[in-house]
Write an enzyme that holds these catalytic residues in place. Structure first.
Site, mmCIF file in Angstrom:
data_model
loop_
_atom_site.group_PDB
_atom_site.id
_atom_site.type_symbol
_atom_site.label_atom_id
_atom_site.label_comp_id
_atom_site.label_asym_id
_atom_site.label_seq_id
_atom_site.Cartn_x
_atom_site.Cartn_y
_atom_site.Cartn_z
ATOM 1 N N GLY A 158 5.586 6.404 -5.348
ATOM 2 C CA GLY A 158 5.271 5.932 -6.635
ATOM 3 C C GLY A 158 6.377 5.772 -7.290
ATOM 4 C CB ILE A 160 9.016 10.050 -9.224
ATOM 5 C CG1 ILE A 160 8.500 10.570 -10.480
ATOM 6 C CG2 ILE A 160 10.086 11.391 -9.029
ATOM 7 C CD1 ILE A 160 7.882 11.890 -10.746
ATOM 8 C CB SER A 240 5.350 16.391 -5.726
ATOM 9 O OG SER A 240 5.086 17.158 -4.555
ATOM 10 N NE ARG A 241 1.687 19.528 -10.447
ATOM 11 C CZ ARG A 241 2.554 18.849 -11.393
ATOM 12 N NH1 ARG A 241 3.964 18.953 -11.138
ATOM 13 N NH2 ARG A 241 2.373 18.384 -12.592
ATOM 14 C CD GLU A 270 5.443 25.957 -9.845
ATOM 15 O OE1 GLU A 270 5.050 25.670 -11.156
ATOM 16 O OE2 GLU A 270 5.496 24.816 -9.408
ATOM 17 C CG HIS A 288 7.806 23.082 -12.236
ATOM 18 N ND1 HIS A 288 6.498 23.251 -11.845
ATOM 19 C CD2 HIS A 288 7.847 21.805 -12.636
ATOM 20 C CE1 HIS A 288 5.754 22.202 -11.887
ATOM 21 N NE2 HIS A 288 6.717 21.066 -12.300
ATOM 22 N N GLY A 290 11.767 19.877 -13.081
ATOM 23 C CA GLY A 290 11.977 18.320 -12.888
ATOM 24 C C GLY A 290 12.027 17.797 -14.157
#
Ligand code: DGY
Length: 326
Positions: A158, A160, A240-241, A270, A288, A290
């Site tokens: 996508g 990113i 991402s996740r 997290e 995290h 990003g």
């Protein structure tokens, strides 16, 4: 007057928009700089017209019911919205919005930070230096891996993923990607990204970078079988996740030499981190980060607030992920 609940303080670019539109007295912000406890969330949303949560707040049917019938929008402060039960919102005809676009380049930069850091052993080297254990330059010391000229495999192509691919041009990398649907990225260069299946991506890549959303079908998309299928000289990067990666299997792969290293910005639970990861010198671990730049967090705040203002003024919120409710 409409009332807004903001679950964690966000940059002024967003708050000022809400204050101007609804008055400061109608914008309630959870006052502490930590993840809002569940009971404070459930009581805070009561009677609100809009909720502005962050990505660690689980917004499900219980929260929507606690908010009550006035609730007209949930404006997430993130591009990912796996923390929101969108089906439950859709059933209640509540639009859910996110903050796409503005964090693309910032997250791509951080992906590259991790790639370079893990390949050149930057984290491990800095730990040695700071501990006063560096004895001076040595020809066999802390040798890493080149990034330049290698193969980059992007899982999830996508916005990113494509921004990460564009940066690879400067490193003369071959770029391949695996995506759920065909993508025309508009990139036209000698390392034109080639679509491959996941098996080929794993087998050919020197760096595998994950950029898919968290969905039931992407949960644990990277586990023991995937690490077995990667080169043992390859690196895994995840911005991402966290739950896309089976963290226990990753620890085994890092310790067992199945892969060369990992650069992680996101984690399964997290802020908990699998304790085994701390034992892996070949893992670079960031908290995290990003989207964490002044510029981008300001834009995210502005977008989340813009969605709320639009909705509560009876207009279409620009970034609705369940537009069927409008
Ligand atoms: C997002 O917006 O989904 C990012 O993970 C925030 O850093």
């Amino acid at each position: 007057m409409a009332r807004i609940f903001v679950a964690r303080r966000i940059p002024d670019a967003g708050l000022n928009l809400l204050y101007d539109a609804f008055g400061k007295e109608n914008v309630a912000i959870y006052p502490e700089d930590r993840v809002i406890p569940r009971d404070a969330l459930l009581s805070g949303v009561k009677g609100m017209d809009a909720i502005l949560p962050i990505l660690t707040d689980r917004i499900d049917g219980e929260v929507m019911a606690a908010a009550g019938p006035r609730l007209k929008i949930i404006a997430n402060f993130a591009v990912g919205y796996n923390n929101i039960d969108v089906d439950a919102a859709t059933q209640r005809k509540i639009p859910v919005t996110n903050t796409p676009g503005v964090l693309t380049e910032t997250t791509a930069d951080l992906t590259w930070t991790l790639m370079l850091a893990v390949a050149r052993r930057a984290g491990e080297s800095e730990r040695i230096l700071r501990a006063g254990k560096w004895t001076g330059w040595g020809p066999m010391q802390l040798m890493g891996s080149d990034v330049y000229g290698k193969t980059l495999g992007i899982f999830g192509y996508g916005r990113i993923g494509q921004a990460v691919a564009r940066r690879a041009l400067a490193f003369d990398m071959k770029v391949i990607y695996a995506s759920r649907r065909p993508v025309d990225s508009g990139l036209d260069h000698k390392t034109h990204p080639r679509a491959v299946d996941k098996k080929t991506l794993l087998a050919e890549s020197d760096f595998v970078s994950i950029h898919c959303p968290l969905l039931p079908e992407t949960t644990h998309a990277f586990g023991a079988a995937e690490f077995d299928a990667m080169k043992n000289t390859a690196y895994l990067i995840n911005t991402s996740r966290g739950p896309v990666v089976d963290e226990a299997a990753l620890v085994d792969a890092l310790k067992g030499g199945k892969i060369a290293g990992a650069g992680l910005d996101v984690y399964e639970e997290e802020p908990k981190i699998h304790p085994g990861l701390f034992e892996c010198e070949n893992a670079v671990l960031l908290p995290h980060l990003g989207s964490a730049t002044q510029e981008t967090r300001g834009k995210m705040a502005h977008i989340a607030a813009t969605n709320i203002v639009a909705r509560l003024k009876g207009e279409q919120p620009p970034n609705c992920v369940n537009p069927e409710v409008l």
